[in-house]
Design an enzyme around this catalytic site. Sequence first.
Site, PDB file in Angstrom:
ATOM      1  N   SER A  61       0.896  -8.484  -6.246  1.00  0.00           N
ATOM      2  CA  SER A  61      -0.361  -8.868  -6.902  1.00  0.00           C
ATOM      3  C   SER A  61      -0.328  -8.781  -8.421  1.00  0.00           C
ATOM      4  CB  SER A  61      -1.481  -7.954  -6.429  1.00  0.00           C
ATOM      5  OG  SER A  61      -2.132  -8.516  -5.346  1.00  0.00           O
ATOM      6  N   LYS A  64      -0.694 -11.845 -10.380  1.00  0.00           N
ATOM      7  CA  LYS A  64      -1.989 -12.518 -10.555  1.00  0.00           C
ATOM      8  C   LYS A  64      -2.428 -12.547 -12.014  1.00  0.00           C
ATOM      9  CE  LYS A  64      -3.387 -11.292  -5.840  1.00  0.00           C
ATOM     10  NZ  LYS A  64      -4.071 -10.299  -4.996  1.00  0.00           N
ATOM     11  N   TYR A 189       2.042 -19.458  -4.310  1.00  0.00           N
ATOM     12  CA  TYR A 189       1.513 -18.088  -4.301  1.00  0.00           C
ATOM     13  C   TYR A 189       2.509 -17.111  -3.659  1.00  0.00           C
ATOM     14  CZ  TYR A 189      -1.363 -14.112  -3.020  1.00  0.00           C
ATOM     15  OH  TYR A 189      -1.833 -12.831  -2.867  1.00  0.00           O
ATOM     16  N   TYR A 241      -7.851  -3.352  -7.172  1.00  0.00           N
ATOM     17  CA  TYR A 241      -8.588  -3.686  -5.951  1.00  0.00           C
ATOM     18  C   TYR A 241      -9.951  -2.985  -5.962  1.00  0.00           C
ATOM     19  CZ  TYR A 241      -3.673  -4.574  -4.674  1.00  0.00           C
ATOM     20  OH  TYR A 241      -2.373  -4.964  -4.657  1.00  0.00           O
ATOM     21  N   VAL A 259       1.229  -4.547  -3.892  1.00  0.00           N
ATOM     22  CA  VAL A 259       1.612  -3.823  -2.683  1.00  0.00           C
ATOM     23  C   VAL A 259       3.127  -3.565  -2.592  1.00  0.00           C
ATOM     24  CG1 VAL A 259      -0.405  -4.497  -1.310  1.00  0.00           C
ATOM     25  CG2 VAL A 259       1.667  -5.909  -1.232  1.00  0.00           C
TER      26      VAL A 259
HETATM   27  N1  GLU Z   1       1.622 -11.016  -1.388  1.00  0.00           N
HETATM   28  C1  GLU Z   1       0.602 -10.074  -1.092  1.00  0.00           C
HETATM   29  C2  GLU Z   1      -0.456 -10.718  -0.242  1.00  0.00           C
HETATM   30  O1  GLU Z   1      -0.727 -11.851  -0.473  1.00  0.00           O
HETATM   31  C3  GLU Z   1       0.015  -9.553  -2.369  1.00  0.00           C
HETATM   32  C4  GLU Z   1      -1.007  -8.526  -2.120  1.00  0.00           C
HETATM   33  C5  GLU Z   1      -1.051  -7.454  -3.153  1.00  0.00           C
HETATM   34  O2  GLU Z   1      -0.076  -7.087  -3.807  1.00  0.00           O
HETATM   35  O3  GLU Z   1      -2.161  -6.964  -3.285  1.00  0.00           O
HETATM   36  O4  GLU Z   1      -0.982 -10.154   0.672  1.00  0.00           O
END
Ligand code: GLU
Length: 305
Positions: A61, A64, A189, A241, A259
Site C-alpha cells: 500500500s 498508493k 494495481y 488505515y 501489508v
Molecule cells: N496489495 C494489497 C491489497 O491490495 C495492498 C494492501 C495493503 O498493503 O494495505 O490487498
Amino acid sequence: MNRLLNSIIENNKKWTKEGKVASYIPELYKMDPDLLGIYVCTLSGEEYFSGDFNKKFTIQSISKIITLMLAILDNGKDYVFSKVGMEPTETSFNSIINLEIKDPHKPINPMINAGAIATVSMIAGKDSDEVFQRILKFARKISGNPAMDINQNVYKSEKETGNRNRALGYFMKSTGVLDGNVEEILDVYFKQCSLEVTCKDLARIGAMLANDGVLPSSGERIVPRDTARIVKTIMVTCGMYDASGKFAVDIGVPGKSGVGGGILACVPRRMGIGVFGTSLDEKGNSVAGIKVLEELSKQLDLSIF
Ligand code: GLU
C-alpha cells in the site's frame, strides 16, 4: 545516530513476536516474521540505518502515495479529488461497504484499496503497460534506485487471489467511478503493490516529501510543493488505515504502511524514514515498526503537532 537506531531496534525486537505475517496474499506468508530494520535520510544528506535495513520486501500500500502523486501531476488535484474522497475511514483497507452506503460515486480516500484502484485509473498512458512503466520510472527516480522492480512471485500471487480487489473494481465500474478495462486497471494495481523495496528506498521517498517535493540529493523538483503538501496531509489522516488517529497521537508524522511490513514516514523539513517489520497487527500495520517509530519520535521529538 547509528547508536540510537541500534538501541531502538534492539529494544523493540521483542515486538516482532506479536502480530502475524499477512497471509491473505499467500506469497507474503513466506516472509520471515522476525525481521526489523530502519533507514533514515536527513535533508542534509546524512543516512543512518540499523537492523534488517537491507532486506527486500514488497511495497504494497505504500505505492498508493506514488500513484497519488502521479495522478495529481497528470490531472490536477481538483479532478483527482472529484473522483476520490479525502476523508479518513473507520473501516478496513479493503472494505467495500462505504462504496455502497456513503457516496456511491466516490471511494472514501486514495489510501484504501478502492481509492487507490480509482487513482491508478487516472494515470495517463496509452495502455496498461505504459501506465505501469510510468509508475516504475517515477518510483525508481524518487527512490534513487534504478534497479527497483516487481517481485514476480508476489505479483502472481496477488493476481491469482485478488478477488476482493476485483470486487471493488467491478463495483466501481458499475457505479461509474472507474472508466476503462477493470482487469487492466487491476493488473497495474497488483504490479505497483508488488514492487520490491528496502527501508532505504522508503526513506529516500520520505525525504523528498519532507523536502516539499525536491530530491535532497540533487535539488531536482519532482512534484510541486502543493502536491507534496496534499500527499503528506492525506498520509496523516488516512495513511495508517483505520489506525491513523492513533499513529498521529503516538508518533505525529505523516506515515504510510503496507501489508508487506513496510512503513514510510516523513518528518517535514527534517528527514525521511523507512521502517520494515514483517508481523502485522489486526489493522495491517507492522507491530514492531510502529514501536520503533514511536521510540524514535520520542527521542528526537519528531511530532509535528
Ligand atoms: N496489495 C494489497 C491489497 O491490495 C495492498 C494492501 C495493503 O498493503 O494495505 O490487498
